[in-house]
Enzyme design. Structure first.
Site, PDB file in Angstrom:
ATOM      1  N   VAL A   1       0.861  -1.186   0.000  1.00 57.18           N
ATOM      2  CA  VAL A   1       0.000   0.000   0.000  1.00 57.18           C
ATOM      3  C   VAL A   1       0.893   1.230   0.000  1.00 57.18           C
ATOM      4  CG1 VAL A   1      -1.779   1.282   1.271  1.00 57.18           C
ATOM      5  CG2 VAL A   1      -1.767  -1.215   1.354  1.00 57.18           C
TER       6      VAL A   1
ATOM      7  N   GLU B   1     -10.442   5.542   4.273  1.00 53.00           N
ATOM      8  CA  GLU B   1     -10.283   6.240   2.989  1.00 53.00           C
ATOM      9  C   GLU B   1     -11.589   6.257   2.194  1.00 53.00           C
ATOM     10  OE1 GLU B   1      -7.402   7.782   2.444  1.00 53.00           O
ATOM     11  OE2 GLU B   1      -6.483   6.930   4.218  1.00 53.00           O
TER      12      GLU B   1
END
Ligand code: SIN
Length: 185
Positions: free
Chosen positions: A5, A86
Site C-alpha cells: 500500500v 479512505e
C-alpha cells in the site's frame, strides 16, 4: 501474494494497520494536491476541510511510503480498515513504485493507493484547485473528528521532511497557514 500500500498523505505518518516493512520512495506521473474535501476526518459537512489527493502530472513524481503486508489475515484487516478510513477516496489504483530517482525499473510493481478523483458523480466531496491563500484560509478554519485541518497539513509537512522530500505545494500552504495564524495573534 504480498500486498503493498502506498501512502502519500496521512498514511505516511500513521499507517494504522499491521505491516511487515515500510519503504520510502515515489511514484511517477502524479502530483500531491490539497484538492479533496474532507467532511469525515478534517472537516464537517457544514465546513469541509482539505486533504491531499493525487493529480496526474506528466513528468512529475510523488514521494511517500509503501507498506508491505505479507499475511493474508493482516491484509484482510488492513483492507477493511482502509476502506472505512479512505472512504471519501473513490478510486484505487495499482502503480509502480521506485526508490531511486535514476532507476528505470520499479522497485515494486502493483502498489495499491487511494485517489480522490475529480469526478463529482463518484466523489461528491471533491473541491479542486484554489489559490494558496484560499486553501490556507479553509485549512485554518476547518476541524473534524480527526482534529484540526492545520494539524494534518503540519504533520504532512513534517513527515515529508523526515523522508527527505521537499514538496513546494505543501510547504507553501504550511507557510501561508502559519502567516495567517500569526496575524490572528
Ligand atoms: C494517503 O495517505 O495515501 C491518502 C490520503 C490521506 O489519507 O491523507
Amino acid at each position: 501474494m504480498v500486498m503493498w500500500v502506498f501512502g502519500y498523505g496521512s498514511l505516511i505518518w500513521r499507517a494504522g494497520f499491521h505491516f511487515d516493512e515500510r519503504v520510502v520512495g515515489f511514484i511517477k506521473g502524479y502530483r500531491r494536491v490539497f484538492y479533496q474535501g474532507s467532511t469525515d476526518h478534517r472537516g464537517i459537512p457544514e465546513f469541509p476541510g482539505r486533504t491531499v489527493t493525487l493529480e496526474p502530472a506528466e513528468g512529475e513524481i510523488c514521494w511517500g511510503a509503501a507498506y508491505k503486508i505479507s499475511k493474508k489475515e493482516d491484509e484482510e484487516i488492513a483492507l477493511a480498515y482502509l476502506e472505512v478510513r479512505e472512504k471519501q477516496y473513490d478510486k484505487k489504483e495499482y502503480v509502480d513504485f521506485y526508490t531511486e530517482v535514476t532507476a528505470t525499473t520499479p522497485a515494486i510493481s502493483g502498489v495499491m493507493l487511494y485517489i480522490a478523483s475529480p469526478d463529482k458523480k463518484t466523489n461528491i466531496n471533491y473541491l479542486g484547485p484554489a489559490s494558496v491563500e484560499d486553501i490556507a484560509r479553509q485549512i485554518v478554519q476547518a476541524e473534524g473528528p480527526a482534529g484540526p485541518n492545520r494539524d494534518y497539513l503540519f504533520q504532512l509537512e513534517k513527515a515529508l521532511f523526515q523522508i527527505g522530500c521537499s514538496d513546494n505545494h505543501v510547504i507553501d500552504l504550511a507557510n501561508e497557514v502559519r502567516r495567517i495564524l500569526s496575524e490572528e495573534l
